[in-house]
Scaffold this active site. Sequence first.
Site, PDB file in Angstrom:
ATOM      1  N   ARG A 230       0.679  -1.267  -0.145  1.00 13.82           N
ATOM      2  CA  ARG A 230      -0.041  -0.088  -0.256  1.00 13.82           C
ATOM      3  C   ARG A 230       0.870   1.315   0.062  1.00 13.82           C
ATOM      4  O   ARG A 230       1.890   1.385   0.702  1.00 13.82           O
ATOM      5  CB  ARG A 230      -0.844   0.099   1.415  1.00 13.82           C
ATOM      6  CG  ARG A 230      -2.180  -0.916   1.247  1.00 13.82           C
ATOM      7  CD  ARG A 230      -3.060  -0.608   0.078  1.00 13.82           C
ATOM      8  NE  ARG A 230      -4.203  -1.592   0.061  1.00 13.82           N
ATOM      9  CZ  ARG A 230      -4.281  -2.421  -0.588  1.00 13.82           C
ATOM     10  NH1 ARG A 230      -3.160  -3.008  -1.504  1.00 13.82           N
ATOM     11  NH2 ARG A 230      -5.265  -3.425  -0.714  1.00 13.82           N
ATOM     12  N   ASP A 254       4.175  -0.271  -6.949  1.00 12.28           N
ATOM     13  CA  ASP A 254       3.089  -0.786  -7.752  1.00 12.28           C
ATOM     14  C   ASP A 254       1.685   0.076  -7.082  1.00 12.28           C
ATOM     15  O   ASP A 254       0.707  -0.086  -7.376  1.00 12.28           O
ATOM     16  CB  ASP A 254       2.734  -2.146  -7.628  1.00 12.28           C
ATOM     17  CG  ASP A 254       1.484  -2.580  -8.283  1.00 12.28           C
ATOM     18  OD1 ASP A 254       1.208  -2.325  -9.636  1.00 12.28           O
ATOM     19  OD2 ASP A 254       0.612  -3.585  -7.800  1.00 12.28           O
ATOM     20  N   GLU A 259      -2.601   7.212  -4.635  1.00 14.79           N
ATOM     21  CA  GLU A 259      -2.939   6.853  -5.808  1.00 14.79           C
ATOM     22  C   GLU A 259      -4.468   7.017  -6.069  1.00 14.79           C
ATOM     23  O   GLU A 259      -4.871   6.980  -7.324  1.00 14.79           O
ATOM     24  CB  GLU A 259      -2.682   5.342  -5.779  1.00 14.79           C
ATOM     25  CG  GLU A 259      -3.591   4.486  -5.030  1.00 14.79           C
ATOM     26  CD  GLU A 259      -3.185   2.907  -4.942  1.00 14.79           C
ATOM     27  OE1 GLU A 259      -1.969   2.874  -4.924  1.00 14.79           O
ATOM     28  OE2 GLU A 259      -4.011   2.308  -5.036  1.00 14.79           O
ATOM     29  N   HIS A 291      -1.066   0.083  -9.421  1.00 14.21           N
ATOM     30  CA  HIS A 291      -1.789  -1.315  -8.553  1.00 14.21           C
ATOM     31  C   HIS A 291      -2.122  -2.319  -9.656  1.00 14.21           C
ATOM     32  O   HIS A 291      -3.245  -2.792  -9.524  1.00 14.21           O
ATOM     33  CB  HIS A 291      -2.919  -0.544  -7.899  1.00 14.21           C
ATOM     34  CG  HIS A 291      -3.175  -1.157  -6.702  1.00 14.21           C
ATOM     35  ND1 HIS A 291      -3.628  -0.585  -5.434  1.00 14.21           N
ATOM     36  CD2 HIS A 291      -3.319  -2.482  -6.342  1.00 14.21           C
ATOM     37  CE1 HIS A 291      -3.467  -1.389  -4.485  1.00 14.21           C
ATOM     38  NE2 HIS A 291      -3.611  -2.596  -5.144  1.00 14.21           N
TER      39      HIS A 291
END
Length: 298
Positions: A230, A254, A259, A291
């Site tokens: 996260r 990622d 985000e 993600h």
Amino acid sequence: MKIAFFDTKPYDIHWFDGICREHGHEVKFFDYKLSEDTAILARGYDAVCIFVNDTANSAVIDILANNGVKLIALRCSGYNNIDFSAAYGKIHVVRVPSYSPSAISEYAAALLLAVNRKIPRAVGRTRNGNFNINGLIGVNLSGRTAGIIGTGKIGRLFAGICRGFNMKVIAYDPYPDVSSGIEYTTLDRLISSSDVISLHCPLTSDTHHIINKQRIQRMKDGVYIINTSRGALIDTTALIDGLKMKKIAGAGLDVYEEEEKYFFEDFSEEVITDDELMLLLSFPNVIVSSHQAFFFFF
Ligand code: NAI
């Protein structure tokens, strides 16, 4: 059941529509993220199905519960976007307990290899007919130390991949899995002695900014940081400073702290106003993906 899906994309509809109908459920797919503004759309549904950037805070939970929703089903394994104390006694919450740990650990390894061996930059060059390899030098992973923060399902598999690269593996987890054969250490020692640090713990109040300025200062010069967990596990400002000071050799991300606004959407025609995201995207030694580690096919 009547189920309202929030923040859906074509691939969600592709997979969930048939399965839900096959099991006799009535489904509705909303593009919108679940929030205080959109929760009312779930009126009359038994359950909502949400994803990583939907919000289920206390206000949203109240709206859902007052409108007859009995279940929040997360189609992800992270649960940082749920206020569990607000949900307690009002609404049930379920999540994906194991989201193909191999898919995420393999993706973490892909990020590590790609950022270390500068594969995206190399591909960009060769696509343009530039076969010069200046600046594309990487380091051997063999013999180096991988520090894994969080040795649950994903972290343990990532440890195995690192061992396959002949790396030494050390880990920090407040709930160590003693049967795993992994060498556990303190967070401090992991931070100061790892060549690669990979994050595999959940985002909680304890782990928020677990990678911060002070810890980055204590890292080895030339460390690689990989985050498939996260975004808010890392203090982005501190990460950027560490990259600018060349303390950090590279980062494979990622997930990103902010985000929610951008990931999973197409902003290619627009000006991105998140300066820190733009800086990260501009660094040659940073890979940002949207993600997608969970996005795999059996
Ligand atoms: P898991 O629950 O099996 O393992 C999490 C581990 O973190 C546990 O061993 C736990 O003891 C440890 N932990 C808890 N607090 C900690 C702390 N303060 N410091 C260090 N370790 C701590 O979870 P799993 O399945 O391995 O997933 C890990 C994370 O990966 C999820 O929380 C989620 O955020 C992320 N994830 C990301 C995906 C993506 O597409 N990028 C997809 C699936 C999961």
